[in-house]
Design an enzyme around this catalytic site. Sequence first.
Site, PDB file in Angstrom:
ATOM      1  N   LYS A  67       0.727  20.727  -3.625  1.00 26.89           N
ATOM      2  CA  LYS A  67       1.488  19.890  -4.687  1.00 26.89           C
ATOM      3  C   LYS A  67       2.587  20.856  -5.214  1.00 26.89           C
ATOM      4  O   LYS A  67       3.670  20.740  -5.430  1.00 26.89           O
ATOM      5  CB  LYS A  67       1.081  19.648  -6.535  1.00 26.89           C
ATOM      6  CG  LYS A  67      -0.061  18.497  -5.934  1.00 26.89           C
ATOM      7  CD  LYS A  67      -0.630  18.041  -7.140  1.00 26.89           C
ATOM      8  CE  LYS A  67      -1.829  19.284  -7.650  1.00 26.89           C
ATOM      9  NZ  LYS A  67      -3.172  19.417  -7.130  1.00 26.89           N
ATOM     10  N   THR A  68       2.119  22.141  -5.829  1.00 24.88           N
ATOM     11  CA  THR A  68       3.328  23.281  -5.813  1.00 24.88           C
ATOM     12  C   THR A  68       4.627  23.130  -4.874  1.00 24.88           C
ATOM     13  O   THR A  68       5.321  23.591  -5.395  1.00 24.88           O
ATOM     14  CB  THR A  68       2.266  24.567  -6.481  1.00 24.88           C
ATOM     15  OG1 THR A  68       1.646  24.465  -7.239  1.00 24.88           O
ATOM     16  CG2 THR A  68       3.878  25.703  -6.639  1.00 24.88           C
ATOM     17  N   ASP A 112       3.660  22.249 -14.061  1.00 25.14           N
ATOM     18  CA  ASP A 112       1.876  22.526 -12.887  1.00 25.14           C
ATOM     19  C   ASP A 112       1.034  21.664 -14.714  1.00 25.14           C
ATOM     20  O   ASP A 112       1.382  22.459 -15.791  1.00 25.14           O
ATOM     21  CB  ASP A 112       1.297  23.425 -12.262  1.00 25.14           C
ATOM     22  CG  ASP A 112       0.157  23.771 -11.664  1.00 25.14           C
ATOM     23  OD1 ASP A 112       0.077  22.700 -11.124  1.00 25.14           O
ATOM     24  OD2 ASP A 112      -0.025  24.293 -11.395  1.00 25.14           O
ATOM     25  N   THR A 161      -4.132  17.489 -11.777  1.00 23.94           N
ATOM     26  CA  THR A 161      -6.006  16.671 -10.572  1.00 23.94           C
ATOM     27  C   THR A 161      -6.427  16.243 -11.505  1.00 23.94           C
ATOM     28  O   THR A 161      -6.875  15.960 -10.837  1.00 23.94           O
ATOM     29  CB  THR A 161      -6.154  18.340 -10.519  1.00 23.94           C
ATOM     30  OG1 THR A 161      -6.618  18.842 -12.148  1.00 23.94           O
ATOM     31  CG2 THR A 161      -6.106  19.352  -9.982  1.00 23.94           C
ATOM     32  N   ARG A 220      -5.720  25.224   1.146  1.00 18.87           N
ATOM     33  CA  ARG A 220      -5.934  26.563   0.434  1.00 18.87           C
ATOM     34  C   ARG A 220      -6.899  27.383   1.058  1.00 18.87           C
ATOM     35  O   ARG A 220      -7.369  28.341   0.921  1.00 18.87           O
ATOM     36  CB  ARG A 220      -6.063  26.186  -1.269  1.00 18.87           C
ATOM     37  CG  ARG A 220      -6.494  27.690  -2.462  1.00 18.87           C
ATOM     38  CD  ARG A 220      -5.462  27.627  -3.352  1.00 18.87           C
ATOM     39  NE  ARG A 220      -4.500  26.943  -3.955  1.00 18.87           N
ATOM     40  CZ  ARG A 220      -4.237  26.717  -4.767  1.00 18.87           C
ATOM     41  NH1 ARG A 220      -6.001  25.703  -5.476  1.00 18.87           N
ATOM     42  NH2 ARG A 220      -3.146  25.754  -5.735  1.00 18.87           N
TER      43      ARG A 220
END
Length: 342
Positions: A67-68, A112, A161, A220
């Site tokens: 997302k970032t 975020d 999230t 990640r």
Amino acid sequence: MLDRRIISATPLDDEAQFEAGLRPRRLADFTGQAKLKENLAIAIEAARRRGEAMDHVLLYGPPGLGKTTLAAIIAEELGVEFQQTSGPILQKKLDLTGILTNIKARQVFFIDEIHRLLPDVEEILYAAIEDFRVDILIGAGPGARTHSIEIPKFTAIGATTRQGLVSGPLRGRFGLVLRLNHYGVEELRQIVKRSARLLNVEIDEEGAEEISRRSRGTPRIANRLLRRVRDYAQVRADGRISRPVAETALDLLEVDRFGLDEIDQKIMITVLRNYGGGPVGVNTIGASIGEEPETIEEVYEPYLIQLGFLNRTPRGRVATESAFDYFRVQRRMRGGEQPALF
């Protein structure tokens, strides 16, 4: 004992610099999420052609899926400045007001964990992203008055999230609401190979596939496991990552071949052995293993469902045949069932 941080999608303190070097900067270099990328590509091109700020975007999905990275890519593709903050940091109205009054035309402003904004701060954001103004209270008591400051049109990007915790009024102000899904093994293999190339690590197809299969569908985690396997390969092997090297390194880290950790296994063993495969309620599972039901629903269940080990039904959680086979648990005979004669 397995260090659970290894296969947690939550970013670690020492990973920021490492991740920054591996993140793609263009939409074309971003692997996976094909439909989401197509929607973003259209919105970005339309905004560029009109010379306007792009519509506001809300990105939601499990942690570690990009997302970032996508927010930074949007700014890069638009050729505008990128500013980042997070919901927990914005504790007072003045924190957000100070940022918004200094915002530039068409700039991308990324928040975020937007679901963690305080209600007072969220109200300031309403007017900013809908009417492009900031309301400031001047004075106190009976003589207090509100002064509105016009701000340039910009693009707000929120990431969360837990979409269900984003209030309806805030969610309704985003023109694009896009979900990121877990990645398949083939997509993760491409990500691992790209990261290995950037890290100057030699890796073959089978080695990349082994790391990808144990990465819980999360880039990640894939990059984190790649770092650990790289260390093992340099110290105990010839520096080249093959499938045997990856298997040995990941087994040493106690990373299951599906990337399951201790809690995943506790959940499945509880459903399979204690409750005969279900159906069983998530509150009961949580009480049995000493974990919060919300954590099970948000963090562990999605991946177990994706693997085909668990199903959600109106009556509760039910284990699949694949789960009985994988965990080597004998299915119990239910009341009234008769064993087959042949």
